[in-house]
Design an enzyme around this catalytic site. Structure first.
Site, PDB file in Angstrom:
ATOM      1  N   HIS A   7       0.836  -1.195   0.000  1.00  0.00           N
ATOM      2  CA  HIS A   7       0.000   0.000   0.000  1.00  0.00           C
ATOM      3  C   HIS A   7       0.872   1.247   0.000  1.00  0.00           C
ATOM      4  CE1 HIS A   7       0.871  -0.639   4.272  1.00  0.00           C
ATOM      5  NE2 HIS A   7       0.699   0.660   4.428  1.00  0.00           N
ATOM      6  N   GLU A  44      -8.087   7.537   9.838  1.00  0.00           N
ATOM      7  CA  GLU A  44      -7.582   7.154   8.521  1.00  0.00           C
ATOM      8  C   GLU A  44      -8.698   6.640   7.636  1.00  0.00           C
ATOM      9  OE1 GLU A  44      -4.709   4.005   9.046  1.00  0.00           O
ATOM     10  OE2 GLU A  44      -6.086   2.846  10.274  1.00  0.00           O
ATOM     11  N   HIS A  69       7.570  11.153  -5.496  1.00  0.00           N
ATOM     12  CA  HIS A  69       6.178  11.098  -5.943  1.00  0.00           C
ATOM     13  C   HIS A  69       5.732   9.658  -6.134  1.00  0.00           C
ATOM     14  CE1 HIS A  69       8.452  10.957  -9.748  1.00  0.00           C
ATOM     15  NE2 HIS A  69       7.406  10.312 -10.257  1.00  0.00           N
ATOM     16  N   GLU A 118       1.845  11.713 -10.015  1.00  0.00           N
ATOM     17  CA  GLU A 118       2.048  11.674 -11.461  1.00  0.00           C
ATOM     18  C   GLU A 118       1.030  10.722 -12.057  1.00  0.00           C
ATOM     19  OE1 GLU A 118       5.427  10.351 -14.782  1.00  0.00           O
ATOM     20  OE2 GLU A 118       5.835  10.079 -12.641  1.00  0.00           O
TER      21      GLU A 118
END
Length: 139
Positions: A7, A44, A69, A118
């Protein structure tokens, strides 16, 4: 040794704003929200986006930006629609880095906590094949 990506976690100052970014830009599906019953360090939420588990956790805003990123694969046909969704949310887009033909196109944008994302149309295989031709090769 590793089996794959488990994750990605982002610490964010506003869970609801980040939820909107993940859902509207990445098409993520919210699958868990802790509310006040936390099992971790803070409130969360968990999402699935393209089969990737994304966790967001409430915390202090990041200070400063870097080129660190996370990149998500998108189809070339969805490129312009992604740009429009990012603009609609008022997110800052960063100019793409210079590229050689054949390595795909990218959209870079920041969330409200200065995480850089991105959205990329290329693949590793295509990029390696292009780079193998050298810098001067025509695309």
């Amino acid at each position: 040794m590793i089996e794959g990506l488990s994750h990605v976690t982002f610490v964010v100052s506003d869970l609801e704003r980040m939820t909107r970014i993940l859902v509207e830009v990445l098409g993520a599906e919210e699958v868990y929200a802790s509310g006040e019953e936390t099992f971790s360090l803070a409130r969360e939420k968990f999402f699935l986006a393209g089969g990737v588990w994304i966790a967001i956790m409430e915390g202090e805003r990041r200070r400063g930006r870097s080129y660190d990123h996370v990149a998500f694969k998108i189809d070339e046909a969805d490129f312009d629609a992604c740009v429009e969704r990012i603009r609609r949310l008022g997110l800052e887009m960063k100019p793409p880095r210079p590229r050689v033909p054949g390595e795909g196109r990218s959209i870079y944008f920041y969330d409200d906590d200065d995480h850089l994302f991105e959205l990329h149309t290329g693949t590793l295989a295509a990029r390696l094949a292009r780079y193998a031709k050298g810098r001067r090769a025509a695309g």
